[in-house]
Design a protein around this motif. Structure first.
Motif, short mmCIF file in Angstrom:
data_model
loop_
_atom_site.label_atom_id
_atom_site.label_comp_id
_atom_site.label_asym_id
_atom_site.label_seq_id
_atom_site.Cartn_x
_atom_site.Cartn_y
_atom_site.Cartn_z
N ALA A 36 0.86 -1.19 0.00
CA ALA A 36 0.00 0.00 0.00
C ALA A 36 0.89 1.23 0.00
N SER A 37 0.38 2.30 -0.56
CA SER A 37 1.10 3.57 -0.53
C SER A 37 0.88 4.25 0.82
N VAL A 38 1.88 4.99 1.26
CA VAL A 38 1.82 5.70 2.53
C VAL A 38 2.25 7.14 2.28
N VAL A 39 1.46 8.10 2.77
CA VAL A 39 1.77 9.51 2.58
C VAL A 39 2.39 10.10 3.84
N ASP A 40 3.51 10.76 3.69
CA ASP A 40 4.08 11.55 4.77
C ASP A 40 3.48 12.95 4.66
N GLU A 41 2.53 13.26 5.54
CA GLU A 41 1.81 14.53 5.45
C GLU A 41 2.71 15.73 5.70
N ASN A 42 3.86 15.48 6.34
CA ASN A 42 4.79 16.59 6.57
C ASN A 42 5.54 16.99 5.30
N LYS A 43 5.54 16.11 4.30
CA LYS A 43 6.22 16.41 3.04
C LYS A 43 5.23 16.80 1.94
N CYS A 44 3.99 16.41 2.09
CA CYS A 44 2.99 16.62 1.03
C CYS A 44 2.77 18.12 0.79
N ILE A 45 2.73 18.51 -0.49
CA ILE A 45 2.47 19.92 -0.83
C ILE A 45 1.07 20.12 -1.40
N GLY A 46 0.25 19.06 -1.40
CA GLY A 46 -1.15 19.21 -1.74
C GLY A 46 -1.44 19.54 -3.19
N CYS A 47 -0.64 19.02 -4.12
CA CYS A 47 -0.86 19.35 -5.53
C CYS A 47 -2.00 18.53 -6.14
N GLY A 48 -2.27 17.35 -5.57
CA GLY A 48 -3.36 16.51 -6.05
C GLY A 48 -3.02 15.65 -7.25
N LEU A 49 -1.78 15.69 -7.73
CA LEU A 49 -1.41 14.88 -8.89
C LEU A 49 -1.61 13.39 -8.62
N CYS A 50 -1.35 12.99 -7.37
CA CYS A 50 -1.51 11.58 -7.01
C CYS A 50 -2.93 11.11 -7.27
N THR A 51 -3.90 11.97 -7.02
CA THR A 51 -5.30 11.56 -7.19
C THR A 51 -5.64 11.33 -8.65
N THR A 52 -4.93 12.00 -9.56
CA THR A 52 -5.22 11.86 -10.99
C THR A 52 -4.67 10.57 -11.54
N LYS A 53 -3.73 9.95 -10.85
CA LYS A 53 -3.09 8.74 -11.36
C LYS A 53 -3.67 7.46 -10.78
N CYS A 54 -4.47 7.58 -9.73
CA CYS A 54 -4.97 6.40 -9.03
C CYS A 54 -6.21 5.84 -9.74
N ASP A 55 -6.14 4.60 -10.15
CA ASP A 55 -7.27 3.92 -10.79
C ASP A 55 -8.21 3.28 -9.77
N PHE A 56 -7.90 3.45 -8.49
CA PHE A 56 -8.64 2.71 -7.46
C PHE A 56 -9.32 3.62 -6.45
N ASP A 57 -9.31 4.93 -6.73
CA ASP A 57 -9.95 5.90 -5.84
C ASP A 57 -9.47 5.73 -4.40
N ALA A 58 -8.16 5.50 -4.27
CA ALA A 58 -7.61 5.18 -2.95
C ALA A 58 -6.90 6.35 -2.29
N ILE A 59 -6.71 7.45 -3.00
CA ILE A 59 -5.98 8.57 -2.43
C ILE A 59 -6.74 9.86 -2.74
N HIS A 60 -6.90 10.69 -1.72
CA HIS A 60 -7.70 11.91 -1.87
C HIS A 60 -7.03 13.07 -1.14
N LEU A 61 -7.39 14.27 -1.56
CA LEU A 61 -6.92 15.47 -0.87
C LEU A 61 -7.90 15.85 0.24
N HIS A 62 -7.34 16.35 1.33
CA HIS A 62 -8.13 16.83 2.47
C HIS A 62 -7.64 18.22 2.83
N ARG A 63 -8.59 19.12 3.08
CA ARG A 63 -8.25 20.51 3.36
C ARG A 63 -7.83 20.66 4.82
#
Length: 924
Positions: free
Chosen positions: A861-888
């Motif tokens: 499984a993929s794991v996000v380090d929220e301290n490094k994430c810059i919130g661009c959302g590109l990851c969500t465009t590549k996921c075919d499984f609706d498994a990663i989302h942006l949160h405000r």
């Protein structure tokens, strides 16, 4: 003067120093004053640096400097106001202001109630240092401006980075999410949406070249992107860009097309944030490998400098560790981990988080000077799914199994083809390293991964259902016009052609044989791999834009020099190992003795369609098995196969050995050839001697024989399958390519570039005989190198190192799992008997695929380090499984604050932070 003068010494490599001559003993006084006026006040130091002096000296006259020295930074001046400030006459002053605007020393706008033109002395970045690099002719004429931009975008922020509060707010630029990643987010505000800005500046857009891409390229650190049109100016800035010959007007449809192309390539949308509430002047589409704005957060390890209001999170239940989010993440915030719990604790592993400067001292020791490479590390130390790790091409096995389980076969095929352009081929002949590593293998039996892949890839055998990958080129144009020649149409050459075509090239593949495929066509028997399977997958590569010229031998029919004269800019030599090795024993030149390569080629080409008499095969690998089985199926009265290795050491797989024995092949281990026995010029048998040891204590090939123990086998033919050799012919005539052991070409192990810079090598000719999937992986990497080479970019910086770690299966708790048994394909025994050289192993049924895919344990499984994430959302465009989302989570990052008003906020936070550091308590 030292380019890295006190206060400006950075861990990041000092690039482009060759463009920076020392400051003269008697510098131009007006230019020195201009440097201090525009840069030193911002950077906060007293010394003068060569790059800033020579940049201004190259483009500005003393008259220009005098005018600029009278202007306050970021203060708009109408012509009448400029006349009053400078005391110059209106007409010559206007010409001078417009000339400086054209150069990039000034910008202008009409943002006042009367719509009167105003000139502005901008900041350096974003501003004049950028504008100086937005016209290629100007960079070529004054290359020093590239160094000026590179340093100006870095120096001032080294001190400010720890002062940006959590949630950020951007100092000059900040990330704006991909629109569709937040379109359903009901807490978002208008300025967080690209559509808001397009609506606000409706009808006033201009596309301009990316100054970061062009300047980095001039400094020798480009990434291969076409720099044209990636930056979108809006409002008055659009007019400035067009009128100063930096870009062109575009409509909204073209804006959307550029944004879509950027997202396809994994580029980050960023907006300017220096002009106050609800105002921007540009939307940029940034590649982290070259972008100076993204560098600020990545180099200094402070994502608050860039981040949007959002962070990404993964729902591990839906994630299948396909790695698409990992590959696209510009900040290195997503890595692959494991979904299985630890047997010792019953909990998921702990994953480290990036330290932030919120309550600790922050300086160069905590920066990431190698961020363009370090951000590409794919896997946490805990490891991830073994199937992806073990595959030489690192195919997203778990991902396509999941898609197949859902009946999404076309999407599964698309996912496979991201890393393997020959899935139907590999579904039949792969060595299945993924299955050997499969976690399920430790429970009962590994997932039948290749059988599922074969089922999925059946679509490519039907021209009507074929999947043709779209072009994903790092250009806003139609593609790239540079010509690339590939020599050899085996799996490495075809793979290279595929990935170059995907990037927008039209490579030409030269193949000396009459059909493409290399050893796939001429070395693998048709009962394992039908020729129409190869042809179908080659047709896909043709439809993508590659040209394949068969019957052309480079070195004989055309030389590399001829191809250079025809305009080819780079060459990939993937000619394989087309010759068999001799044994170096008496009698091997006798009639009836051949090598495995020659024997299999004669069978595949139809030259040999029947055999009689007895056959002896010397060798113990899978190729020797292919020879032995082919001889048996051609009618040889008996087939004996003898090898040096013991049964345990024999390199052929257990499955292949079992198939050979089923075909009637007799296999004897521990014997090496001593002599070919002849009757006149004709072979009559082979004398073998006992081999007591094959490898020495260091594992090197060093056979030891018992010369006293021998045996003879009578036969009518001998096939030597003891290795393969390279046949260069005249291909390398007058070339600087150096050859090493076994005549293999010497090259850089990562880029595959040889001593002749435009020549790259790969596949078996480089590594020696390996498996098709290894050659495919090599061809993919070569395509990346060649693309960068012909675009005059760096071949190394920012490349994905493709280093994956396997999870510790012994420590993992597999939990509950489907108890179904491994599915096996049906065998068409009647067809095998009647047509021994037709494929007789059937494909799994759809029901079998459903059962088999349910057996997957879903290790990774993929794991996000929220301290490094810059919130661009590109990851969500590549996921075919609706498994990663942006949160405000960081609404402060969306504040649009005028640059001059940011400092009080930073200072207020800096005081609170200093208290935390000193007293270890949260400041009130």
């Amino acid at each position: 003067m030292d380019i890295n003068a006190p206060g400006m010494s950075y861990l990041e490599p000092d690039i482009g120093a060759e463009f920076v001559p020392p400051i003269p003993a008697h510098p131009r006084e007006r230019i020195v004053a201009l440097c201090r006026h525009c840069t030193n006040r911002l950077i906060g130091r007293g010394n003068l640096l060569p790059y800033e002096y020579w940049s201004f000296a190259s483009v500005a006259t003393d008259e220009m400097a005098d005018v600029l020295l009278q202007m306050k930074m970021r203060h708009p001046y109408t012509l009448s106001e400029a006349v009053r400030e400078t005391g110059l006459d209106e007409e010559p002053l206007e010409r001078l202001l417009d000339e400086m605007s054209y150069i990039g020393l000034l910008e202008y706008n009409w943002e006042n109630p009367t719509r009167t033109k105003q000139w502005v002395l901008p900041m350096l970045v974003p501003g004049s240092a950028e504008f100086l690099n937005m016209r290629l002719s100007q960079i070529d004429e004054h290359p020093i401006v590239a160094k000026f931009f590179e340093q100006s975008s870095k120096g001032p922020l080294s001190r400010a980075t720890p002062m940006v509060p959590p949630g950020g707010a951007g100092i000059g630029m900040h990330v704006i999410p991909v629109e569709r990643a937040i379109e359903t987010e009901n807490r978002s505000v208008s300025v967080e949406h690209i559509e808001h800005w397009l609506d606000k500046y409706e009808g006033k857009y201009a596309a301009s070249p990316c100054s970061c891409r062009m300047s980095r390229n001039k400094l020798g650190e480009g990434c291969g992107d076409d720099p044209r049109d990636w930056c979108i100016a809006v409002g008055d800035m659009a007019d400035y860009i067009v009128e100063t010959d930096r870009g062109r007007y575009i409509d909204r449809d073209e804006v959307m097309a550029i944004l879509k192309r950027a997202e396809d390539n994994g580029f980050v949308h960023q907006i300017t944030n220096i002009d106050g509430e609800n105002k921007i002047f540009a939307i940029c589409n940034c590649n982290v490998n070259v972008c100076y704005a993204l560098r600020t957060s990545q180099l200094f390890n402070t994502p608050n400098l860039s981040r949007s209001a959002y962070v990404a999170r993964v729902d591990a239940r839906d994630c299948v560790a396909c790695g698409r989010c990992v590959e696209v993440c510009p900040a290195g915030a997503v890595k692959l981990g494991q979904k299985l719990c630890l047997a010792s604790t019953g909990a998921a592993p702990d994953y480290p988080k990036q330290e932030l400067p919120d309550a600790v001292k922050w300086g160069p020791e905590r920066w990431s000077p190698d961020y363009r490479n370090r951000n590409r590390i794919e896997t946490y130390d805990t490891g991830t799914a073994p199937c992806k790790t073990a595959c030489p091409a690192h195919i997203a096995v778990q991902g396509y199994l999941k898609l197949a389980a859902q009946g999404r076969y076309r999407e599964a095929l698309a996912l496979i083809k991201r890393e393997n352009p020959l899935p139907a081929v590999c579904g039949r002949i792969c060595n299945r390293a993924c299955e050997d590593a499969c976690t399920r293998g430790g429970v009962d039996a590994a997932i039948a991964i290749d059988e599922v892949k074969k089922f999925i890839a059946q679509q490519d055998l039907d021209a009507c259902a074929r999947f043709i990958p779209p072009t994903v080129a790092p250009t806003t144009g139609e593609g790239f016009e540079e010509r690339v020649a590939i020599v050899g149409a085996g799996p490495a050459g075809l793979s290279c052609a595929y990935y170059l075509a995907e990037k927008g090239y039209h490579p030409v593949v030269f193949e000396r044989s009459e059909r493409p495929g290399g050893m796939l066509t001429y070395g693998v028997p048709s009962y394992k791999l039908e020729k129409d399977v190869i042809a179908a997958e080659v047709d896909v590569i043709r439809e993508m834009g590659a040209e394949i010229r068969c019957g052309v031998e480079v070195g004989r029919d055309v030389s590399l020099a001829d191809l250079r004269a025809q305009g080819f800019k780079a060459f990939y030599l993937a000619i394989g190992c087309q010759a068999g090795r001799s044994a170096g024993i008496a009698g091997e030149d006798a009639e009836g003795v051949s090598t495995a390569v020659a024997f299999l080629r004669s069978v595949s080409s139809g030259e040999l369609d029947a055999l009689s008499g007895r056959t002896v095969v010397v060798g113990g690998g899978n190729v020797a098995i292919d020879v032995a089985r082919s001889a048996a199926r051609l009618g040889s009265a008996s087939v004996s196969m003898l090898c040096l290795e013991s049964a345990e050491e024999m390199p052929a797989s257990d499955e292949e050995v079992a198939c050979a024995r089923a075909d009637g092949v007799e296999i004897a281990c521990g014997w090496g050839p001593a002599e070919i026995l002849t009757d006149g010029d004709r072979v009559r048998g082979v004398r073998f001697k006992r081999c007591t040891r094959v490898f020495d204590d260091e594992g090197r090939f060093a056979p030891v024989y018992d010369e006293a123990e021998t045996k003879e086998l009578e036969c009518d033919r001998v096939v030597l399958s003891i290795g393969q050799a390279i046949e260069w012919g005249d291909l390398l005539a007058d070339s600087a390519v150096k050859l090493g052991r076994g005549q293999g070409p010497l090259c850089d192990p990562k880029t595959y570039q040889t001593d002749e810079p435009d020549i790259f090598v790969g596949g078996d000719v480089h590594t020696g005989p390996k498996f098709a999937i290894d050659a495919i992986a090599a061809g993919h990497e070569a395509a990346i190198s060649i693309h960068r080479f012909v675009q005059h970019a760096t071949l190394t910086i920012g490349r994905n190192p493709r280093v994956y770690r396997e999870l510790d299966k012994a420590r993992a708790d597999v939990g509950e799992y489907d108890r179904s048994t491994r599915q096996a394909p049906a065998i068409d025994g009647e067809r095998e008997r009647s047509e021994p050289f037709r494929e007789y192993v059937r494909t799994l049924s759809e029901e079998q695929v459903r059962i088999e895919t349910a057996r997957c344990l879903g290790c990774g499984a993929s794991v996000v380090d929220e301290n490094k994430c810059i919130g661009c959302g590109l990851c969500t465009t590549k996921c075919d499984f609706d498994a990663i989302h942006l949160h405000r989570e960081h609404p402060e990052a969306s504040r649009m604050v005028k640059y001059e008003k940011k400092l009080p906020t930073l200072l207020k936070y800096a005081i609170k932070r200093e208290i935390k550091i000193r007293f270890g308590a949260k400041a009130k």
